[in-house]
Design a protein around this motif. Structure first.
Motif, PDB file in Angstrom:
ATOM      1  N   ALA A 139       0.842  -1.206   0.000  1.00  0.00           N
ATOM      2  CA  ALA A 139       0.000   0.000   0.000  1.00  0.00           C
ATOM      3  C   ALA A 139       0.877   1.255   0.000  1.00  0.00           C
ATOM      4  O   ALA A 139       0.589   2.221  -0.732  1.00  0.00           O
ATOM      5  N   LEU A 140       1.942   1.260   0.777  1.00  0.00           N
ATOM      6  CA  LEU A 140       2.836   2.419   0.828  1.00  0.00           C
ATOM      7  C   LEU A 140       3.579   2.602  -0.492  1.00  0.00           C
ATOM      8  O   LEU A 140       3.828   3.734  -0.923  1.00  0.00           O
ATOM      9  N   GLN A 141       3.920   1.502  -1.151  1.00  0.00           N
ATOM     10  CA  GLN A 141       4.555   1.616  -2.467  1.00  0.00           C
ATOM     11  C   GLN A 141       3.560   2.163  -3.489  1.00  0.00           C
ATOM     12  O   GLN A 141       3.916   3.020  -4.314  1.00  0.00           O
ATOM     13  N   VAL A 145       5.168   6.174  -1.322  1.00  0.00           N
ATOM     14  CA  VAL A 145       5.891   6.501  -0.088  1.00  0.00           C
ATOM     15  C   VAL A 145       7.168   5.679   0.038  1.00  0.00           C
ATOM     16  O   VAL A 145       8.203   6.190   0.460  1.00  0.00           O
ATOM     17  N   LEU A 146       7.094   4.412  -0.357  1.00  0.00           N
ATOM     18  CA  LEU A 146       8.261   3.530  -0.263  1.00  0.00           C
ATOM     19  C   LEU A 146       8.866   3.294  -1.637  1.00  0.00           C
ATOM     20  O   LEU A 146       8.165   3.299  -2.657  1.00  0.00           O
ATOM     21  N   LYS A 147      10.169   3.037  -1.645  1.00  0.00           N
ATOM     22  CA  LYS A 147      10.897   2.747  -2.876  1.00  0.00           C
ATOM     23  C   LYS A 147      10.350   1.481  -3.531  1.00  0.00           C
ATOM     24  O   LYS A 147       9.860   0.585  -2.835  1.00  0.00           O
ATOM     25  N   PRO A 148      10.434   1.385  -4.859  1.00  0.00           N
ATOM     26  CA  PRO A 148       9.876   0.231  -5.566  1.00  0.00           C
ATOM     27  C   PRO A 148      10.796  -1.002  -5.527  1.00  0.00           C
ATOM     28  O   PRO A 148      11.095  -1.604  -6.545  1.00  0.00           O
ATOM     29  N   GLU A 191      13.320   3.773   7.569  1.00  0.00           N
ATOM     30  CA  GLU A 191      13.411   5.068   6.868  1.00  0.00           C
ATOM     31  C   GLU A 191      14.181   4.924   5.557  1.00  0.00           C
ATOM     32  O   GLU A 191      13.921   5.633   4.594  1.00  0.00           O
ATOM     33  N   GLY A 192      15.111   3.990   5.518  1.00  0.00           N
ATOM     34  CA  GLY A 192      15.885   3.761   4.307  1.00  0.00           C
ATOM     35  C   GLY A 192      15.048   3.281   3.131  1.00  0.00           C
ATOM     36  O   GLY A 192      15.454   3.396   1.974  1.00  0.00           O
ATOM     37  N   LEU A 193      13.870   2.751   3.414  1.00  0.00           N
ATOM     38  CA  LEU A 193      12.970   2.291   2.353  1.00  0.00           C
ATOM     39  C   LEU A 193      12.094   3.417   1.804  1.00  0.00           C
ATOM     40  O   LEU A 193      11.462   3.277   0.774  1.00  0.00           O
TER      41      LEU A 193
END
Length: 199
Positions: A139-141, A145-148, A191-193
């Motif tokens: 959902a965040l991808q 919001v998150l890296k693919p 956070e790195g994601l």
């Protein structure tokens, strides 16, 4: 009617054994608890324990699954209070790690559980947590919001990080000192994601 009564009685017996096992295992530890300790606690026979759980190990597995499920539920409820979905993911992971300070969680789920039941990442309750984390990551991808990166890989690493941080806290001689370090590192990894917001 008789079948229903029998089913209710069986359910009550199972619940009594689970409640007693949680209490006795938490007080004495798995290794120091005898089958007689467990059955005497609720006035039942060993046969009842064998019927419902197979053996003492099966009873511990049921206790660990119950507690681990409760932990996941508590973490989720804390996540719901977060400002956004990413913060909810961080909050849930941190909450799981923080529960390692609770005596019952520490002893049964994080110390005795792995020693007796093996790799926690293979427990059914952990698989349930993994599915929930995977849904959150996807959902965040989808929301950008998150890296693919591969969603399953990200979910497994997030879950593994929270679990291993909790195991570290539980096994530490100074868990109160280890906890903030573990939570901070978990948050940094997560956070790195995240995709950096554009200015």
């Amino acid at each position: 009617m008789a079948a229903r009564r029998r089913a209710d009685t069986m359910q009550e017996t199972r619940a009594k054994l689970l409640t007693a096992a949680r209490r006795v295992f938490a007080q004495k530890g798995y290794a120091a608890t005898s089958m007689d300790d467990l059955t005497a606690e609720v006035g039942l026979t060993r046969g009842a324990l064998y019927h419902h759980f197979g053996d003492k190990r099966g009873l511990l597995a049921a206790v660990v699954e119950e507690i681990d499920g409760e932990m996941a539920g508590r973490a989720r409820r804390l996540g719901y209070r977060s400002a956004d979905a990413f913060e909810a993911l961080l909050t849930e992971g941190a909450a799981y790690i923080e529960m390692a300070l609770e005596p019952e969680v520490q002893r049964l789920v994080l110390l005795d559980g792995p020693a007796v039941l093996g790799d926690p990442s293979l427990w059914p309750s952990q698989n349930s947590c993994l599915r929930a984390t995977l849904e959150a990551v996807r959902a965040l991808q989808a929301d950008g919001v998150l890296k693919p990166v591969d969603a399953e890989a990200a979910a497994r690493l997030l879950n593994g990080a929270a679990l291993n941080a909790a195991l570290w806290v539980a096994a530490s001689a100074e868990p109160q000192d280890v906890l903030p370090k573990a939570v901070e590192a978990f948050r940094c990894l997560a956070e790195g994601l995240r995709i950096a917001p554009s200015n």
